[in-house]
Scaffold this active site. Structure first.
Site, short mmCIF file in Angstrom:
data_model
loop_
_atom_site.label_atom_id
_atom_site.label_comp_id
_atom_site.label_asym_id
_atom_site.label_seq_id
_atom_site.Cartn_x
_atom_site.Cartn_y
_atom_site.Cartn_z
N ARG A 27 0.82 -1.23 0.00
CA ARG A 27 0.00 0.00 0.00
C ARG A 27 0.85 1.27 0.00
O ARG A 27 0.46 2.28 0.61
CB ARG A 27 -0.95 0.03 1.20
CG ARG A 27 -2.07 -1.00 1.15
CD ARG A 27 -3.17 -0.54 0.21
NE ARG A 27 -4.23 -1.54 0.13
CZ ARG A 27 -5.39 -1.46 0.77
NH1 ARG A 27 -5.67 -0.43 1.50
NH2 ARG A 27 -6.28 -2.42 0.62
N ARG A 31 -3.38 6.70 1.04
CA ARG A 31 -3.91 7.88 1.71
C ARG A 31 -2.99 8.56 2.70
O ARG A 31 -3.23 9.70 3.09
CB ARG A 31 -5.23 7.53 2.41
CG ARG A 31 -6.38 7.38 1.44
CD ARG A 31 -7.57 6.73 2.11
NE ARG A 31 -7.23 5.37 2.47
CZ ARG A 31 -8.06 4.52 3.08
NH1 ARG A 31 -9.27 4.92 3.43
NH2 ARG A 31 -7.68 3.31 3.36
N ARG A 40 -6.47 11.82 -5.93
CA ARG A 40 -7.79 11.19 -5.82
C ARG A 40 -8.89 12.24 -5.93
O ARG A 40 -9.92 12.02 -6.57
CB ARG A 40 -7.91 10.41 -4.52
CG ARG A 40 -9.12 9.48 -4.51
CD ARG A 40 -9.28 8.75 -3.21
NE ARG A 40 -9.40 9.68 -2.09
CZ ARG A 40 -9.58 9.33 -0.83
NH1 ARG A 40 -9.64 8.05 -0.51
NH2 ARG A 40 -9.67 10.24 0.12
N ASP A 77 -6.57 -2.53 -7.63
CA ASP A 77 -7.16 -3.19 -6.46
C ASP A 77 -7.38 -4.65 -6.78
O ASP A 77 -7.54 -5.01 -7.96
CB ASP A 77 -8.48 -2.52 -6.07
CG ASP A 77 -8.84 -2.88 -4.64
OD1 ASP A 77 -8.31 -2.24 -3.72
OD2 ASP A 77 -9.62 -3.83 -4.45
N TYR A 154 -15.07 -11.66 -0.57
CA TYR A 154 -15.72 -10.39 -0.93
C TYR A 154 -16.95 -10.62 -1.80
O TYR A 154 -17.96 -9.92 -1.69
CB TYR A 154 -14.73 -9.46 -1.64
CG TYR A 154 -13.72 -8.86 -0.69
CD1 TYR A 154 -14.05 -7.74 0.08
CD2 TYR A 154 -12.46 -9.40 -0.54
CE1 TYR A 154 -13.14 -7.19 0.97
CE2 TYR A 154 -11.53 -8.86 0.35
CZ TYR A 154 -11.88 -7.76 1.09
OH TYR A 154 -10.99 -7.22 1.98
O1 CP3 Z 1 0.17 -1.54 -2.51
C1 CP3 Z 1 -0.14 -0.62 -3.30
O2 CP3 Z 1 0.27 0.56 -3.17
C2 CP3 Z 1 -0.94 -0.97 -4.53
C3 CP3 Z 1 -2.32 -0.72 -4.46
C4 CP3 Z 1 -3.29 -1.64 -3.73
C5 CP3 Z 1 -4.55 -1.18 -3.31
N1 CP3 Z 1 -5.27 -2.23 -2.85
C6 CP3 Z 1 -5.01 0.21 -3.39
C7 CP3 Z 1 -6.14 0.63 -2.54
C8 CP3 Z 1 -3.23 -3.01 -3.46
C9 CP3 Z 1 -2.08 -3.99 -3.65
C10 CP3 Z 1 -4.50 -3.37 -2.90
C11 CP3 Z 1 -4.84 -4.76 -2.53
C12 CP3 Z 1 -6.08 -5.01 -1.79
N2 CP3 Z 1 -7.30 -4.42 -1.93
C13 CP3 Z 1 -6.21 -6.02 -0.80
C14 CP3 Z 1 -5.16 -6.99 -0.44
C15 CP3 Z 1 -4.10 -6.40 0.39
C16 CP3 Z 1 -4.43 -6.35 1.85
O3 CP3 Z 1 -4.52 -5.22 2.37
O4 CP3 Z 1 -4.57 -7.42 2.44
C17 CP3 Z 1 -7.54 -5.98 -0.34
C18 CP3 Z 1 -8.13 -6.87 0.74
C19 CP3 Z 1 -8.22 -4.97 -1.06
C20 CP3 Z 1 -9.65 -4.62 -0.99
C21 CP3 Z 1 -9.82 -3.22 -0.56
N3 CP3 Z 1 -9.53 -2.13 -1.37
C22 CP3 Z 1 -10.29 -2.73 0.67
C23 CP3 Z 1 -10.70 -3.61 1.84
C24 CP3 Z 1 -10.27 -1.35 0.58
C25 CP3 Z 1 -10.77 -0.38 1.58
C26 CP3 Z 1 -9.93 -0.42 2.79
C27 CP3 Z 1 -9.28 0.87 3.03
O5 CP3 Z 1 -8.05 0.87 3.20
O6 CP3 Z 1 -10.00 1.86 3.05
C28 CP3 Z 1 -9.77 -0.99 -0.68
C29 CP3 Z 1 -9.54 0.38 -1.18
C30 CP3 Z 1 -8.15 0.74 -1.56
N4 CP3 Z 1 -7.33 -0.02 -2.34
C31 CP3 Z 1 -7.47 1.95 -1.25
C32 CP3 Z 1 -6.21 1.90 -1.87
C33 CP3 Z 1 -5.15 2.96 -1.90
C34 CP3 Z 1 -8.04 3.08 -0.45
C35 CP3 Z 1 -9.03 3.77 -1.33
C36 CP3 Z 1 -9.10 5.23 -1.08
O7 CP3 Z 1 -8.26 5.99 -1.62
O8 CP3 Z 1 -10.01 5.65 -0.35
#
Ligand code: CP3
Length: 354
Positions: A27, A31, A40, A77, A154
């Site tokens: 990640r 944010r 964003r 994602d 999911y």
């Molecule tokens: O690592 C990176 O920088 C690459 C980008 C990346 C994102 N999601 C961007 C993201 C990666 C590799 C993911 C993987 C992901 N997404 C996982 C597996 C990794 C882990 O954490 O176990 C999962 C379970 C998801 C599903 C997901 N996407 C969730 C549960 C959420 C919301 C949770 C939260 O943090 O708010 C997302 C949204 C998401 N994916 C964001 C980002 C930067 C936040 C979105 C925003 O900007 O509001």
């Protein structure tokens, strides 16, 4: 294709000698960075960032402008795959991911298509090739996907879940249906990751974020078996280089020996296991990636440096370690502390690579 200027991430995954331990953060584009929040806002929302290759490229590169990271990770994602299967992914602000349609019966599963990487997920392939071009050989680009089990949770729950009530009930009530869903997801993920590799991803990581919620037996049958299947179907060499595969099961510490046997090049570790012990358990089979508790980044730079030193010392001398957090960096972290973490890895690790 431009030659890689910094390939220590790929070298460590393949257990080739390196000068210092490579580091990136799960990640890393997100944010906690004000420039990410600005992009964003400009794009409108998170999915618009993902679906526009120019924006996806912009935010992928942001952490690399700030820190001397050794890898970039595609901004996207894991839920793009179920979205391409017709479930309708959307994000409510502050609520996490949601699907318009969920999967609850065998008939729902039978009706799911296997997405075509180019036709249905072309925006991801475009993001990969755009980022590769803009990186211009600076560091390798990581592609990624969710594991079949993690994606299935999911799809069945309709979003995030604390207890996986519906997906686990399906697993025990109707294992045949769950296996069909996982098999379709394994086929989809294989095609999706191979598409990313052909578009320019130089390593791939499978995020099994929720494998650790399963019993030992269910993990083998419903998560690891499908990751093994994906690994066996991946393109392992491209552009004259090996394409390393990393498996990350959060909460998988009890099962490292069997995960190390699944055919991948490296295992991701969360922070609950000692990396030195993990190294002794997996032997020379795989490289290890991890594993600082991401909440250490809330502490002061001196404490962060000490924790980095402890993990490096536990792993010990030699290659085969990619430093990372044990899970994603959180939005509240001070970006300066992420910088202290990355610098500490490079400064303190040289002594282990002589
Ligand atoms: O690592 C990176 O920088 C690459 C980008 C990346 C994102 N999601 C961007 C993201 C990666 C590799 C993911 C993987 C992901 N997404 C996982 C597996 C990794 C882990 O954490 O176990 C999962 C379970 C998801 C599903 C997901 N996407 C969730 C549960 C959420 C919301 C949770 C939260 O943090 O708010 C997302 C949204 C998401 N994916 C964001 C980002 C930067 C936040 C979105 C925003 O900007 O509001």
């Amino acid at each position: 294709m431009t030659a890689l200027k910094n390939d220590r991430f790929l070298r460590a995954l393949l257990k080739q000698p390196v000068d210092v331990t490579p580091v990136w953060m799960m990640r890393q584009a997100g944010r906690y960075l004000p420039e990410y929040r600005a992009s964003r806002a400009k794009a409108g929302d998170f999915m618009s960032l993902c679906k526009n290759p120019t924006f996806a490229c912009e935010v992928t590169l942001q952490p690399l402008e700030r820190y001397p990271l050794d890898a970039a990770i595609l901004f996207s994602d894991i839920l793009t795959v179920p979205d391409a299967m017709g479930l309708g992914l959307y994000f409510e602000t502050g609520e996490g991911p949601r699907f318009k349609k969920t999967v609850s019966t065998l008939a729902d599963i039978e009706a799911l298509p296997i997405p075509d990487a180019q036709k249905d997920l072309g925006y991801v392939m475009d993001a990969v090739s755009t980022i590769r071009r803009e990186l211009n050989g600076r560091v390798p680009l990581i592609g990624f996907s969710g594991s079949p089990w993690t994606l299935a949770t999911y799809m069945v729950e309709g979003g995030s879940s604390k207890d996986f009530r519906k997906s686990k009930a399906m697993l025990y009530d109707n294992p045949h249906a769950m296996h069909l869903l996982l098999d379709k997801l394994a086929q989809s993920v294989t095609a999706y990751l191979n598409g990313q590799i052909l578009a320019g991803a130089q390593a791939v990581q499978i995020f099994d974020s929720w494998g650790g919620s399963l019993s030992a037996a269910a993990y083998q049958e419903f998560s690891l078996a499908y990751m093994r299947k994906i690994v066996s179907g991946l393109i392992r060499e491209h552009e004259g280089r090996k394409v390393p595969v990393i498996l990350f099961t959060k909460g998988g510490g009890l099962w490292l020996e069997s995960i190390a046997d699944a055919g991948a090049d490296a295992l991701g570790l969360d922070w609950t296991c000692d990396i030195g012990e993990a190294r002794r358990r997996v032997g020379s089979k795989v490289a290890l990636q991890g594993n600082m508790d991401p909440t250490v980044l809330y502490a002061n730079p001196q404490a962060i440096r000490q924790e980095v030193a402890n993990i490096l010392k536990s792993y010990g001398s030699g290659t085969g370690h990619v430093f990372n957090l044990g899970h994603g960096i959180t939005p509240e972290v001070d970006p300066a502390n992420a910088g202290a973490f990355i610098n500490a890895v490079h400064e303190l690790s040289a002594q282990y690579h002589q």
